[in-house]
Design a protein around this motif. Structure first.
Motif, mmCIF file in Angstrom:
data_model
loop_
_atom_site.group_PDB
_atom_site.id
_atom_site.type_symbol
_atom_site.label_atom_id
_atom_site.label_comp_id
_atom_site.label_asym_id
_atom_site.label_seq_id
_atom_site.Cartn_x
_atom_site.Cartn_y
_atom_site.Cartn_z
ATOM 1 N N ASP A 1 0.848 -1.192 0.000
ATOM 2 C CA ASP A 1 0.000 0.000 0.000
ATOM 3 C C ASP A 1 0.882 1.241 0.000
ATOM 4 O O ASP A 1 1.814 1.348 0.824
ATOM 5 N N LEU A 2 0.598 2.176 -0.879
ATOM 6 C CA LEU A 2 1.414 3.378 -1.029
ATOM 7 C C LEU A 2 1.403 4.216 0.244
ATOM 8 O O LEU A 2 2.441 4.732 0.679
ATOM 9 N N THR A 3 0.237 4.349 0.875
ATOM 10 C CA THR A 3 0.140 5.138 2.106
ATOM 11 C C THR A 3 0.965 4.515 3.217
ATOM 12 O O THR A 3 1.635 5.216 3.985
ATOM 13 N N LEU A 4 0.927 3.186 3.310
ATOM 14 C CA LEU A 4 1.701 2.480 4.329
ATOM 15 C C LEU A 4 3.190 2.725 4.114
ATOM 16 O O LEU A 4 3.914 3.105 5.045
ATOM 17 N N GLY A 5 3.677 2.511 2.902
ATOM 18 C CA GLY A 5 5.092 2.699 2.635
ATOM 19 C C GLY A 5 5.543 4.122 2.868
ATOM 20 O O GLY A 5 6.600 4.375 3.464
ATOM 21 N N THR A 6 4.719 5.073 2.417
ATOM 22 C CA THR A 6 5.068 6.485 2.590
ATOM 23 C C THR A 6 5.130 6.859 4.061
ATOM 24 O O THR A 6 6.047 7.553 4.513
ATOM 25 N N GLY A 7 4.146 6.374 4.838
ATOM 26 C CA GLY A 7 4.116 6.695 6.263
ATOM 27 C C GLY A 7 5.311 6.148 7.014
ATOM 28 O O GLY A 7 5.900 6.833 7.857
ATOM 29 N N VAL A 8 5.711 4.929 6.696
ATOM 30 C CA VAL A 8 6.861 4.336 7.369
ATOM 31 C C VAL A 8 8.141 5.063 6.962
ATOM 32 O O VAL A 8 9.001 5.367 7.805
ATOM 33 N N ALA A 9 8.287 5.352 5.668
ATOM 34 C CA ALA A 9 9.484 6.053 5.198
ATOM 35 C C ALA A 9 9.621 7.413 5.864
ATOM 36 O O ALA A 9 10.712 7.796 6.311
ATOM 37 N N ARG A 10 8.546 8.151 5.946
ATOM 38 C CA ARG A 10 8.596 9.470 6.589
ATOM 39 C C ARG A 10 8.923 9.340 8.069
ATOM 40 O O ARG A 10 9.677 10.144 8.623
ATOM 41 N N GLY A 11 8.340 8.336 8.717
ATOM 42 C CA GLY A 11 8.627 8.138 10.132
ATOM 43 C C GLY A 11 10.090 7.813 10.388
ATOM 44 O O GLY A 11 10.632 8.155 11.436
ATOM 45 N N LEU A 12 10.708 7.151 9.426
ATOM 46 C CA LEU A 12 12.138 6.823 9.535
ATOM 47 C C LEU A 12 13.024 7.911 8.948
ATOM 48 O O LEU A 12 14.244 7.747 8.883
ATOM 49 N N GLU A 13 12.381 9.007 8.497
ATOM 50 C CA GLU A 13 13.089 10.162 7.929
ATOM 51 C C GLU A 13 13.947 9.750 6.733
ATOM 52 O O GLU A 13 15.118 10.118 6.602
ATOM 53 N N ILE A 14 13.316 8.965 5.859
ATOM 54 C CA ILE A 14 13.969 8.516 4.629
ATOM 55 C C ILE A 14 13.309 9.207 3.451
ATOM 56 O O ILE A 14 12.069 9.222 3.336
ATOM 57 N N SER A 15 14.103 9.807 2.600
ATOM 58 C CA SER A 15 13.552 10.456 1.413
ATOM 59 C C SER A 15 12.944 9.397 0.511
ATOM 60 O O SER A 15 13.479 8.301 0.357
ATOM 61 N N ILE A 16 11.811 9.744 -0.091
ATOM 62 C CA ILE A 16 11.021 8.762 -0.821
ATOM 63 C C ILE A 16 11.280 8.879 -2.314
ATOM 64 O O ILE A 16 11.061 9.923 -2.922
ATOM 65 N N ASP A 17 11.759 7.801 -2.902
ATOM 66 C CA ASP A 17 11.940 7.696 -4.349
ATOM 67 C C ASP A 17 11.073 6.530 -4.804
ATOM 68 O O ASP A 17 11.497 5.378 -4.811
#
Length: 494
Positions: free
Chosen positions: A471-487
Motif C-alpha cells: 500500500d502506497l500510504t503504508l510505505g510512505t508513512g513508514v518512510a517518513r517516520g524513519l526520515e527517509i527520502s522517498i523515491d
C-alpha cells in the motif's frame, strides 16, 4: 557468496535449505525429508526445560457447548448434537518471550484448546491471528531464532527480525497484523483465536471438507496502544495472567463463539489462492463463517505447574471426523510438536493428568521415564497376539486422499502462482480506520528504529519495498517516520 557448504550434522551437504520435500508443489510433506526432521528435532532441544516457543502462558478449564448442527460436514462425536457439552482446557501464551517476559509484549498470542472427547483428546492449536509469518516448517526454526536473543549480546535484536522479514516477503501479512494494536491485546479474554491452519472435516458419508476454525471473543476486541503496553510492562508484567484468573474467580466467565469456514474438497483445485497457504486467509465472502458452538472458561486450575505448565498440545492430536490437510506448516508441526513435548516432559507426557484422555486409552506403549499407573500390568506389549487385547478398528479409517501426480522435489514455496505477498496485507491495511493506520505506522517505525549495524540501510530499504508494494500510504508513512527520502520509482523496481 560464501564458499562454505551447508551440511547436516553428519556432514551431508544440503542442496536446498528453503523448501520441504513434497509430493507436488502443494504437498504433502514426505516423511523421508530427514533434513527437515533434523532441523526441527535439534530446534526442539535447544533449551531446557521451558518451551522453546510459547514459554509464558496462562490457562483455564471450561466447557464447549454445541449450538448449531454441522453433522452434514463432520462425524466428530463432540459435534454430534446440539446441546452436547465437552470439557476443555485452554492455554494462552506469548510466542517469542521467555517464562519471565511481560504479557503485553508486541507478539502473536498462542490460543491452544484441548477438547477431552470420548474419541480421544483433540488439540486445536492456533494463534490469535488467522495467518503466520511463514508457510513451510522448513523455515520455522530460522524464524524463531530471529525472535529470540542475539547469540553475541544475548539481547533482542531488531535487525535480526527485520532482516528475516525483509528477506521473506511471505511474512508481510502477519507482520502487518502484529504491528497493528492487535499485536498488544489488552487481555487474553479480549482477543479472537484461530486454527490458522487449514484442517479437514469428514462426515458420515466419508466426504471431506477443508475447514478453518475461528474463536470469536464475546467480550469484544480490546487492545493496548504501544505506549499503554509499554507502561503496563513496567507496572504489571503478569497483567494478562492476573486478568484471566480474577475474571473467572469473580464469575465473569469469558466466552468465545466457535465458527468455521467450510470449503468443499474439490474447490481447492481451482480456488484463486492456495487454500493451504498459512500466510493467506479465505475471504468470508467466498466461505462465510458458520456457527458451531460456545466455549466458556469457568475454572482456574488449582495448581499452575500441574495443569498449565505441564499441559501439552500438539496438532497431531485429532479425532474421528477431523483430519489434516496438505498445509506444509501443519505437516511439519504434526511431527515437531509431539517430539518437543516428549523432550520437555518425557515420553509418557500424555499420562499426566492434564493431558490424559478421561476415556479409554488402550495401546502397547510401555516403560520410559515417568510411566504412570501399572504400566500395562501383565498384558501383552505386542500386536498381534492371541489374547483379549486392543485391536485396530477399520471403521475409523479416513477416506483416501488423492495426491498430486507431480514429481517429488523441493518445490519453491513462493513460485509463480504462490508469490502474491502483497494483495491481502494491502487490503488489510486499507480496511483499518485512520486512527488504526496511524497507530500501525507508529508501531512499525518504533520497531524499525531499533535496527542497527552495518546492514541497517539495506534491511530498511528492502522492507520498505514490501510496504510500498502492499500500500502506497503504508510505505510512505513508514518512510517518513524513519526520515527517509522517498523515491517511489526506486522502490517500485527493487
Amino acid at each position: 557468496m560464501t564458499d562454505k557448504k551447508l551440511t547436516t550434522a553428519s556432514g551431508r551437504p544440503v542442496a536446498d535449505d528453503q523448501n520441504s520435500l513434497t509430493a507436488g508443489p502443494r504437498g504433502p510433506v514426505l516423511i523421508e525429508d530427514y533434513i527437515l526432521h533434523e532441523k526441527m528435532a535439534h530446534f526442539n532441544r535447544e533449551r531446557i526445560p521451558e518451551r522453546i516457543v510459547h514459554a509464558k502462558g496462562s490457562g483455564a478449564f471450561g466447557k464447549f457447548t454445541v449450538t448449531h448442527d454441522l453433522t452434514a460436514f463432520t462425524k466428530a462425536k463432540l459435534f454430534s448434537e446440539v446441546g452436547k457439552e465437552t470439557k476443555v482446557m485452554v492455554r494462552f501464551s506469548t510466542v517469542g518471550g521467555e517464562k519471565g517476559s511481560a504479557d503485553t509484549e508486541r507478539d502473536p498470542r498462542g490460543f491452544a484448546v484441548k477438547f477431552y472427547t470420548e474419541d480421544g483428546n483433540w488439540d486445536l492449536v492456533g494463534n490469535n491471528t488467522p495467518v503466520f509469518f511463514i508457510k513451510d516448517a522448513y523455515k520455522f526454526s530460522d524464524f524463531i531464532h530471529t525472535q529470540k536473543r542475539d547469540p553475541k549480546t544475548n539481547c533482542k535484536n531488531a535487525a535480526m527480525m527485520w532482516d528475516f522479514w525483509s528477506l521473506n516477503p511471505e511474512s508481510l501479512h502477519q507482520v502487518l497484523i502484529v504491528m497493528t494494536n492487535r499485536g498488544t491485546p489488552y487481555s487474553y479474554r479480549h482477543m479472537h483465536g484461530f486454527s490458522s491452519h487449514t484442517l479437514s472435516f469428514i462426515n458420515s458419508k466419508n466426504e471431506r471438507f477443508w475447514v478453518k476454525f475461528h474463536f470469536i471473543t464475546q467480550q469484544g476486541i480490546k487492545n493496548f496502544t504501544d505506549d499503554e503496553a509499554a507502561e503496563m510492562r513496567g507496572k504489571d508484567p503478569d497483567f494478562a495472567q492476573r486478568d484471566l484468573v480474577e475474571a473467572i474467580e469473580k464469575g465473569d466467565f469469558p466466552r468465545w463463539a466457535l465458527k468455521v469456514q467450510v470449503m468443499p474438497e474439490k474447490d481447492a483445485d481451482t480456488y484463486e489462492i492456495n487454500p493451504f497457504d498459512l500466510t493467506k486467509v479465505w475471504p468470508h465472502a467466498d466461505y462465510p463463517l458458520q456457527d458451531l458452538g460456545i466455549m466458556e472458561l469457568n475454572q482456574v486450575p488449582s495448581n499452575y505447574f500441574a495443569f498449565v505448565e505441564q499441559a501439552a498440545f500438539a496438532p497431531a492430536h485429532i479425532v474421528d471426523g477431523i483430519g489434516f490437510s496438505p498445509d506444509k506448516m501443519l505437516q511439519g508441526r504434526i511431527l515437531s510438536y509431539p517430539d518437543a513435548q516428549r523432550y520437555r516432559l518425557g515420553v509418557n507426557y500424555e499420562q499426566l493428568p492434564v493431558n490424559r484422555c478421561p476415556y479409554a486409552v488402550n495401546n502397547y506403549q510401555r516403560d520410559g521415564s515417568m510411566a504412570l499407573g501399572d504400566n500395562g500390568g501383565d498384558a501383552p506389549n505386542y500386536f498381534p497376539n492371541s489374547f483379549d487385547s486392543p485391536a485396530p478398528d477399520p471403521s475409523y479409517a479416513e477416506p483416501p486422499r488423492k495426491l498430486s501426480e507431480s514429481m517429488i522435489d523441493r518445490y519453491d514455496r513462493n513460485a509463480p502462482g504462490e508469490n502474491d505477498h502483497y494483495t491481502q496485507p494491502g487490503n488489510l491495511f486499507r480496511l483499518l480506520s485512520e486512527e488504526e493506520k496511524r497507530h500501525t505506522i507508529h508501531n512499525i517505525v518504533a520497531s524499525m528504529k531499533g535496527i542497527t549495524g552495518p546492514r541497517r540501510e539495506e534491511i530498511i530499504n528492502r522492507q520498505l519495498c514490501h510496504f510500498f508494494r502492499a500500500d502506497l500510504t503504508l510505505g510512505t508513512g513508514v518512510a517518513r517516520g524513519l526520515e527517509i527520502s522517498i523515491d517511489l520509482g526506486r522502490f517500485a523496481t527493487v
